[in-house]
Design a protein around this motif. Structure first.
Motif, PDB file in Angstrom:
ATOM      1  N   GLN A 150      36.955  22.138  77.724  1.00 53.29           N
ATOM      2  CA  GLN A 150      35.701  22.866  77.891  1.00 53.29           C
ATOM      3  C   GLN A 150      34.757  22.616  76.714  1.00 53.29           C
ATOM      4  O   GLN A 150      35.157  22.140  75.664  1.00 53.29           O
ATOM      5  CB  GLN A 150      35.932  24.365  78.036  1.00 53.29           C
ATOM      6  N   GLY A 151      33.489  22.981  76.936  1.00 54.62           N
ATOM      7  CA  GLY A 151      32.508  22.967  75.867  1.00 54.62           C
ATOM      8  C   GLY A 151      31.979  21.581  75.534  1.00 54.62           C
ATOM      9  O   GLY A 151      32.270  20.582  76.191  1.00 54.62           O
ATOM     10  N   GLY A 152      31.196  21.549  74.476  1.00 52.31           N
ATOM     11  CA  GLY A 152      30.598  20.303  74.006  1.00 52.31           C
ATOM     12  C   GLY A 152      29.112  20.480  73.785  1.00 52.31           C
ATOM     13  O   GLY A 152      28.372  20.738  74.715  1.00 52.31           O
ATOM     14  N   SER A 153      28.681  20.366  72.540  1.00 54.74           N
ATOM     15  CA  SER A 153      27.269  20.602  72.234  1.00 54.74           C
ATOM     16  C   SER A 153      26.382  19.450  72.679  1.00 54.74           C
ATOM     17  O   SER A 153      25.187  19.633  72.877  1.00 54.74           O
ATOM     18  CB  SER A 153      27.079  20.835  70.727  1.00 54.74           C
ATOM     19  N   HIS A 154      26.955  18.251  72.841  1.00 55.29           N
ATOM     20  CA  HIS A 154      26.192  17.139  73.406  1.00 55.29           C
ATOM     21  C   HIS A 154      27.139  16.120  74.015  1.00 55.29           C
ATOM     22  O   HIS A 154      28.235  15.890  73.524  1.00 55.29           O
ATOM     23  CB  HIS A 154      25.236  16.493  72.399  1.00 55.29           C
ATOM     24  N   ILE A 155      26.686  15.523  75.101  1.00 56.04           N
ATOM     25  CA  ILE A 155      27.507  14.612  75.889  1.00 56.04           C
ATOM     26  C   ILE A 155      27.976  13.419  75.070  1.00 56.04           C
ATOM     27  O   ILE A 155      29.070  12.882  75.308  1.00 56.04           O
ATOM     28  CB  ILE A 155      26.732  14.157  77.154  1.00 56.04           C
ATOM     29  N   ALA A 156      27.198  12.998  74.074  1.00 55.22           N
ATOM     30  CA  ALA A 156      27.581  11.839  73.264  1.00 55.22           C
ATOM     31  C   ALA A 156      28.918  12.069  72.563  1.00 55.22           C
ATOM     32  O   ALA A 156      29.751  11.151  72.467  1.00 55.22           O
ATOM     33  CB  ALA A 156      26.486  11.527  72.242  1.00 55.22           C
ATOM     34  N   ILE A 178      31.406  14.015  73.548  1.00 56.05           N
ATOM     35  CA  ILE A 178      32.474  13.982  74.546  1.00 56.05           C
ATOM     36  C   ILE A 178      32.766  12.536  74.951  1.00 56.05           C
ATOM     37  O   ILE A 178      33.923  12.143  75.123  1.00 56.05           O
ATOM     38  CB  ILE A 178      32.073  14.845  75.761  1.00 56.05           C
ATOM     39  N   LYS A 179      31.730  11.742  75.060  1.00 56.74           N
ATOM     40  CA  LYS A 179      31.878  10.321  75.404  1.00 56.74           C
ATOM     41  C   LYS A 179      32.667   9.586  74.317  1.00 56.74           C
ATOM     42  O   LYS A 179      33.583   8.805  74.613  1.00 56.74           O
ATOM     43  CB  LYS A 179      30.488   9.712  75.569  1.00 56.74           C
ATOM     44  N   ILE A 180      32.337   9.843  73.062  1.00 55.49           N
ATOM     45  CA  ILE A 180      33.053   9.223  71.937  1.00 55.49           C
ATOM     46  C   ILE A 180      34.532   9.595  71.989  1.00 55.49           C
ATOM     47  O   ILE A 180      35.419   8.745  71.818  1.00 55.49           O
ATOM     48  CB  ILE A 180      32.427   9.666  70.597  1.00 55.49           C
ATOM     49  N   ALA A 181      34.810  10.883  72.230  1.00 53.79           N
ATOM     50  CA  ALA A 181      36.200  11.360  72.270  1.00 53.79           C
ATOM     51  C   ALA A 181      36.967  10.724  73.426  1.00 53.79           C
ATOM     52  O   ALA A 181      38.152  10.370  73.279  1.00 53.79           O
ATOM     53  CB  ALA A 181      36.218  12.884  72.395  1.00 53.79           C
ATOM     54  N   LEU A 182      36.329  10.562  74.572  1.00 54.18           N
ATOM     55  CA  LEU A 182      37.008   9.976  75.728  1.00 54.18           C
ATOM     56  C   LEU A 182      37.289   8.489  75.531  1.00 54.18           C
ATOM     57  O   LEU A 182      38.355   7.987  75.914  1.00 54.18           O
ATOM     58  CB  LEU A 182      36.170  10.195  76.991  1.00 54.18           C
TER      59      LEU A 182
END
Length: 429
Positions: free
Chosen positions: A396-402, A404-408
């Motif tokens: 859940q969560g994430g202040s910006h999609i970038a 989350i993309k880096i983490a994935l």
């Protein structure tokens, strides 16, 4: 080294390709921010919010202008008679607990219509951990009805229950929690509240609103709920409020809950916000943007894991009513691997090892990835999982999609490096 570079490039290409396929839903979610922020701006203007409402008071906080104004803003946001936004709430569970203990009395009956509540409420109710002053310890009755995908069957259960029982309070948990069910949307909440009130107009409909704020076009009060509660380190805190929670709803019920938080006779008329008035108001202002970044992140998480062959709930591009994305990993080692990878991609405490640990209020050991600026904040990118079969992880969560993309990308790379996924699963036509 060449193989590592190849694997990283493959992971990056895969995630970027998945993201490309989500552009339509991303645009749709971004467009929703305008209407939600516009509503909050109108409320701020109508309430004449000013820098004077950032001021700090001391002592008991009687006539605290900042607290009073924030309560008025949140009440108007939720279309409620009254709200109480307090730094004294240590969590959403604490706010929910204050409502339950504030309203229910010995001999009253509480019904959960969404099955077994979230783990941290089990000891509050008394399902687990006897002798600590739970509702059951104090003589409050408790029953629950499991959610059923078949609408008629579920309604029949509810009608039958009310035929044989006098129910003081119906508890509705909007989010899926740690269960494998769809989170409720506000239309479903409306149907439940309407049915309950048709069976007994005096029954109180109480919604645990955690993770659901600002996701849909409305909130539960206008859909029939009498009272709601939630946390400020989730959606409405906009990733910057350091602690606290809120209650909103019918004026008398909010006051009863506040009498539990403070004391009878004091209720909602005291309590300082420790100078965090600006952060609370600014958090609400930022919340529409942050929530919809989380929703886009949830779509990306769902799509990536689905591409890797895992079952996800909800599906990518689905209508969403909260910010939680569940993934069925079916493997405790894989859960630990995913949590560790997300922790390594966190801005804070990225160097820590994620290990299964007990946590107050939870029955199972938990794995938690939470390298967040606010400890335990689920409005920031995080993931957690109870170590029990069938080993689902909740992201859940994430202040910006970038972010989350880096983490994935990093996660997919690490899974490739350890041969936990096949390269063929990443190849796109």
């Amino acid at each position: 080294m060449k193989n590592k570079n190849y694997n990283f490039s493959l992971a990056e290409e895969m995630v970027i390709s998945v993201e490309e396929g989500l552009k339509g839903i991303f645009n749709e979610r971004s467009n929703q921010i305008y209407y939600k922020l516009n509503n909050i701006l109108k409320i701020f203007k109508e309430e004449k919010v000013s820098t004077s409402h950032f001021n700090q008071s001391t002592g008991s906080g009687h006539d605290d202008l900042s607290r009073q104004k924030i309560d008025e803003v949140f009440a108007k946001f939720f279309l409620a008679e009254k709200s109480a936004v307090r730094m004294q709430f240590v969590s959403g569970t604490h706010a929910i607990s204050s409502v339950l203990f504030g309203i229910l009395r010995p001999g009253d009956l509480m019904l959960s219509v969404t099955g077994t509540p979230y783990d941290t409420l089990e000891e509050v109710i008394g399902i687990r951990g006897k002798g600590k002053g739970s509702l059951l310890d104090l003589g409050v009755g408790y029953r629950q009805i499991s959610m059923d995908e078949r609408k008629n069957s579920y309604e029949d259960k509810l009608v039958d229950f009310f035929k044989h029982n006098k129910c003081k309070l119906v508890f509705i948990q909007k989010s899926c929690g740690y269960s494998w069910r769809k989170s409720l949307n506000n239309n479903q909440i409306k149907q439940i509240c309407n049915l309950v009130h048709s069976l007994n107009p005096e029954t109180i409909c109480f919604v645990d609103n955690c993770y659901g704020e600002l996701v849909e076009d409305s909130e539960p009060i206008i859909n029939g709920a009498n009272i709601i509660a939630g946390s400020l380190i989730k959606n409405l805190g906009g990733t910057i409020v350091p602690t606290g929670g809120y209650i909103a709803g019918d004026s008398e019920l909010v006051e009863m809950a506040c009498c539990r938080l403070t004391a009878p006779g004091i209720g909602a008329d005291a309590g300082i916000n420790f100078g965090f008035g600006r952060l609370i108001l600014q958090g609400l202002f930022l919340a529409p943007q942050m929530v919809h970044e989380s929703l886009k992140g949830a779509d990306l998480v769902a799509a990536v894991f689905k591409k890797l062959g895992f079952i996800v709930l909800p599906e990518p591009k689905s209508y969403r009513s909260d910010i939680i994305q569940a993934v069925r990993l079916n493997n405790p080692h894989l859960i630990q691997k995913v949590c560790q990878s997300f922790q390594n991609s966190s801005p804070i405490d990225s160097f820590l090892n994620v290990i299964p640990s007990p946590m107050s209020g939870y029955d199972s050991n938990l794995l938690m990835s939470g390298g967040t600026f606010i400890e335990g904040s689920t409005s920031e990118f995080s993931a957690d999982a109870p170590l029990r079969d069938p080993f689902n992880i909740f992201v859940q969560g994430g202040s910006h999609i970038a972010h989350i993309k880096i983490a994935l990308i990093q996660l997919v790379f690490e899974l490739l490096e350890e041969n936990l996924i096949e390269k063929e699963s990443l190849i796109f036509p």
